[in-house]
Write a protein that holds these residues in place. Structure first.
Motif, short mmCIF file in Angstrom:
data_model
loop_
_atom_site.label_atom_id
_atom_site.label_comp_id
_atom_site.label_asym_id
_atom_site.label_seq_id
_atom_site.Cartn_x
_atom_site.Cartn_y
_atom_site.Cartn_z
N LEU A 121 0.94 -1.06 -0.50
CA LEU A 121 0.16 0.03 -0.46
C LEU A 121 1.15 1.10 -0.51
CD1 LEU A 121 -2.46 -0.89 2.74
CD2 LEU A 121 -3.81 -0.65 -0.59
N HIS A 122 1.77 1.07 0.52
CA HIS A 122 2.87 2.62 0.73
C HIS A 122 3.20 2.50 -0.82
CE1 HIS A 122 6.84 4.58 1.28
NE2 HIS A 122 7.12 3.58 0.53
N HIS A 123 3.32 1.64 -1.32
CA HIS A 123 4.06 2.42 -2.99
C HIS A 123 3.10 2.33 -3.66
CE1 HIS A 123 8.30 0.80 -2.44
NE2 HIS A 123 7.87 -0.23 -1.76
N LEU A 124 1.93 1.67 -3.60
CA LEU A 124 0.62 1.77 -3.95
C LEU A 124 0.37 3.66 -4.05
CD1 LEU A 124 -1.00 -0.64 -5.80
CD2 LEU A 124 -2.22 -1.02 -4.17
N PHE A 125 -0.06 3.56 -2.69
CA PHE A 125 -0.43 5.06 -2.80
C PHE A 125 0.40 6.28 -3.05
CE2 PHE A 125 -3.82 2.73 -0.36
CZ PHE A 125 -4.54 3.28 -0.66
N ILE A 126 1.48 5.79 -3.02
CA ILE A 126 2.53 6.90 -3.07
C ILE A 126 2.15 7.17 -5.57
CG2 ILE A 126 5.04 7.74 -3.72
CD1 ILE A 126 5.26 7.40 -0.53
N TYR A 127 2.25 5.94 -5.61
CA TYR A 127 2.66 6.28 -6.89
C TYR A 127 1.05 6.65 -7.65
CZ TYR A 127 1.74 3.39 -12.29
OH TYR A 127 1.41 2.86 -13.15
N LYS A 128 -0.76 5.81 -6.98
CA LYS A 128 -1.53 6.97 -7.05
C LYS A 128 -1.35 8.09 -7.07
CE LYS A 128 -6.02 7.15 -5.09
NZ LYS A 128 -7.36 6.52 -6.10
N ALA A 129 -0.78 8.94 -5.86
CA ALA A 129 -0.65 9.90 -5.82
C ALA A 129 0.39 11.29 -6.88
CB ALA A 129 -0.31 10.32 -3.82
N LYS A 130 1.43 9.92 -6.69
CA LYS A 130 2.44 10.79 -8.58
C LYS A 130 1.22 11.48 -9.51
CE LYS A 130 6.64 9.76 -6.54
NZ LYS A 130 8.43 9.14 -6.58
N LEU A 131 -0.11 10.36 -9.11
CA LEU A 131 -0.82 10.54 -10.89
C LEU A 131 0.13 10.08 -11.89
CD1 LEU A 131 -1.50 13.89 -10.65
CD2 LEU A 131 -2.89 12.27 -9.32
N ASN A 132 0.56 8.55 -11.62
CA ASN A 132 0.74 7.37 -12.38
C ASN A 132 -0.07 7.00 -13.45
OD1 ASN A 132 3.95 8.58 -12.09
ND2 ASN A 132 3.76 6.96 -10.24
N PRO A 133 0.56 6.61 -14.55
CA PRO A 133 -0.95 5.95 -15.17
C PRO A 133 -1.56 4.99 -14.92
CG PRO A 133 1.56 5.89 -16.64
CD PRO A 133 1.93 6.71 -15.05
N GLY A 134 -2.85 4.48 -14.95
CA GLY A 134 -3.80 4.30 -14.36
C GLY A 134 -3.51 4.73 -12.95
N TRP A 135 -4.24 5.83 -12.60
CA TRP A 135 -3.82 6.23 -10.59
C TRP A 135 -5.38 6.06 -10.09
CZ3 TRP A 135 -6.92 10.60 -10.14
CH2 TRP A 135 -6.62 11.26 -10.25
N THR A 136 -6.43 6.74 -11.38
CA THR A 136 -7.79 6.25 -10.80
C THR A 136 -8.85 4.73 -10.87
OG1 THR A 136 -7.67 6.17 -13.22
CG2 THR A 136 -8.04 8.53 -12.01
N LEU A 137 -7.21 4.24 -10.82
CA LEU A 137 -7.92 2.60 -11.30
C LEU A 137 -7.38 1.90 -9.35
CD1 LEU A 137 -6.73 0.99 -14.85
CD2 LEU A 137 -9.51 1.64 -13.47
N ILE A 138 -6.79 3.04 -8.55
CA ILE A 138 -6.30 3.10 -6.81
C ILE A 138 -7.66 2.74 -6.69
CG2 ILE A 138 -4.78 2.91 -5.38
CD1 ILE A 138 -2.61 2.24 -8.64
N PRO A 139 -8.16 2.23 -5.85
CA PRO A 139 -9.41 2.64 -4.77
C PRO A 139 -8.52 3.42 -3.14
CG PRO A 139 -8.85 0.36 -4.03
CD PRO A 139 -8.38 0.51 -5.30
N GLU A 140 -9.67 4.74 -3.25
CA GLU A 140 -8.72 5.27 -2.01
C GLU A 140 -8.34 4.31 -1.17
OE1 GLU A 140 -11.95 6.41 -3.55
OE2 GLU A 140 -9.94 7.34 -5.15
#
Lengths: 53, 489
Positions: free
Chosen positions: B470-489
């Motif tokens: 989750l640490h890596h996933l949420f930082i990836y999401k917060a950086k708006l990397n490709p597919g970020w909207t697919l990662i749930p909050e």
């Protein structure tokens, strides 16, 4: 004294709790079992996440 | 073109701003006002505090991310809101003070059509004398609330471990630094990570580790505890928390309001009214939270702060603030849309909204001192609320003022929480929990207030893997990397 019984003697309040034994503790870091739990927990979490959006 | 201004760039504000920018596109403007230049994945600060991660691993610069998203980013803190404008303009605006290097202290105004207040908390160290200075880097205790604090905590912890290695017994005290604290979970994670690191250092027998908290029972976590189905039983979180403390030989002091901290001493009052002092060599005490102190003025320049904000500084929204006594509390008291009742174009998200009341049963000592955890609204709920509010604002902008508002009541949403109890790829453990709903609904679930089919918890290596992923996933999401909207909050 069994490992799980050691801490009961250290604090009066500890005596009123439950302390895991050797098997329960080893299962917590058993890679094969934890991989299975990893899958199960992820599925459970995804269900809760999907119910919350 | 409409302008949405988001105050705050934490979990809730960042989620709201990035989704709004995506949904609105270039036809409308999204402005983020946040005093920080970096985004911080706060749940991993725990690992910075024990030297298992660096500050750089839990933070990243915001400017490039907002540039990529087309968001107008202002590194500044909001000072006040004029929801009716002022004598010179009818347009509502916020007054900001820049914190950006080279522009520190400059004052400006930013007009808005819609405003989302996601300012998060003020870490109210001043509530307990001696707990910390304005930066939280107190002389006597440490904190893990920011990456800088956590880095400082690790420096102090290193000194303590060195003393233990030199044969000096050390007392470690970790928990909450005031009777009205929230975020017991962060302190819970820190105490077991500290215990894990001390054990790894081979000096566990030289440390006396103690928990101090404002919870009336272990495992309350500001949610009144929870019940989980285990082995065919519905079991209270109290039993599990006490079991973990006993297993790891960590003593506890609960129902405690720390009212003063001195060098090596925490003075406290307990729920039974008695006073005491706990000595320590190293202490991490979480401060209480308050609103950031935003002011509000009407068109005539009169102070209307009390109209928009509760006395604790959090923003009033569509909650029932007149529920009264504990017996009258209902799940329906909790806000659904987070729209302020007085100004329909203002919303609050995440920690910034004022909860209608506690979740845990209110308690006070015979001396009248309230000692109870305040409601947690960080992490997953903060993200979900931020997204729902952004959705509402986008609909108001694109479909008109009668658009349906999206709902995200904490009494109708669950939360997944992973509390680390020690980091390590093969020897780490964490308590993985879900709770549904976050705020118990005793009308729908008369027994425990929650659905025990969706409320569970277990401790193990799998939980640690999940927290690390989750640490890596949420930082990836917060950086708006490709597919970020697919990662749930």
């Amino acid at each position: 004294m069994k490992e799980e019984e050691v801490n009961f003697a250290k604090n009066e309040r500890f005596q009123l709790t439950m302390i895991p034994g050797t098997v329960a503790k080893s299962m917590r870091t058993c890679v094969v079992w934890q991989f299975i739990r990893f899958l199960v927990i992820n599925i459970k979490m995804l269900v809760v996440v999907s119910k919350s959006h | 073109m409409a302008r949405l201004v988001v105050l705050g760039g934490g979990v809730s504000g960042h989620t709201a701003a990035t989704f709004a920018a995506k949904w609105l596109g270039s036809s409308h403007e999204v402005v983020v006002v946040t005093p920080n230049s970096k985004w911080n994945w706060i749940p991993s600060n725990i690992w910075v505090g024990v030297g298992q991660m660096t500050k750089e691993e839990v933070t990243f610069p915001l400017a490039p991310v907002y540039a990529k998203a087309g968001i107008n980013y202002k590194q500044a803190k909001a000072v006040s809101i004029n929801p009716e404008g002022d004598a010179s303009t009818d347009k509502p605006f916020v007054t900001i003070e820049y914190t950006e290097a080279g522009r520190e202290g400059q004052i400006a105004t930013v007009e808005y059509d819609y405003l989302i207040n996601a300012t998060g908390p003020k870490l109210n160290f001043a509530a307990t004398p001696g707990l910390g200075d304005a930066n939280g880097l107190g002389k006597f205790t440490v904190s893990v609330c920011t990456a800088d604090h956590a880095e400082h905590a690790f420096e102090e912890l290193t000194k303590v471990i060195a003393k233990m290695k030199a044969g000096e017994r050390q007392k470690i005290l970790i928990g909450t630094g005031h009777g009205m604290c929230t975020c017991q979970g962060a302190a819970f994670e820190y105490i077991f990570n500290v215990e894990h690191e001390i054990k790894k250092a081979g000096v566990r027998n030289m440390a006396d580790i103690k928990w101090i908290s404002n919870e009336s029972f272990l495992g309350d976590f500001g949610m009144g505890g929870l019940h989980m189905k285990v082995g065919g039983y519905a079991v209270s979180s109290k039993l599990f928390a006490e079991s973990l403390f006993a297993e790891r030989n960590v003593d506890w002091l609960i129902g405690a309001h720390v009212h003063k901290v001195e060098a090596g001493k925490a003075h406290y009052e307990l729920l039974d009214g008695s006073m005491g002092v706990e000595e320590f060599d190293f202490s991490m005490l979480i401060p209480p939270f308050a609103g950031v102190g935003l002011k509000a003025y009407n068109k005539a320049g009169e102070d209307i702060t009390a109209t928009l904000f509760a006395p604790n500084g959090f923003m009033k929204v569509d909650a029932n603030y007149a529920a009264g006594a504990y017996e009258n509390w209902k799940a329906s008291d909790w806000p659904k849309t987070y729209q302020t009742p007085s100004y329909k174009n203002i919303f609050a998200a995440g920690i910034a909204f004022a909860p209608p009341h506690l979740i845990s049963k209110p308690m006070s000592s015979p001396n009248g001192t309230p000692i109870n955890p305040t409601p947690p609204r960080t992490g997953m709920p903060a993200g979900i609320i931020g997204k729902a509010v952004a959705h509402s604002v986008c609909d108001l902008i694109t479909k008109g003022v009668n658009a349906h508002l999206h709902e995200a009541s904490m009494a109708a949403m669950g939360a997944a929480c992973v509390a680390s109890a020690g980091k390590g790829l093969f020897d780490g453990t964490a308590a993985a929990m879900t709770v549904y709903p976050v705020v118990p609904d005793f009308e729908k679930y008369p027994g425990t207030g929650r659905d025990t089919d969706y409320t569970f918890g277990e401790i193990g290596l799998a939980g640690h893997w999940i927290k690390h992923i989750l640490h890596h996933l949420f930082i990836y999401k917060a950086k708006l990397n490709p597919g970020w909207t697919l990662i749930p909050e």
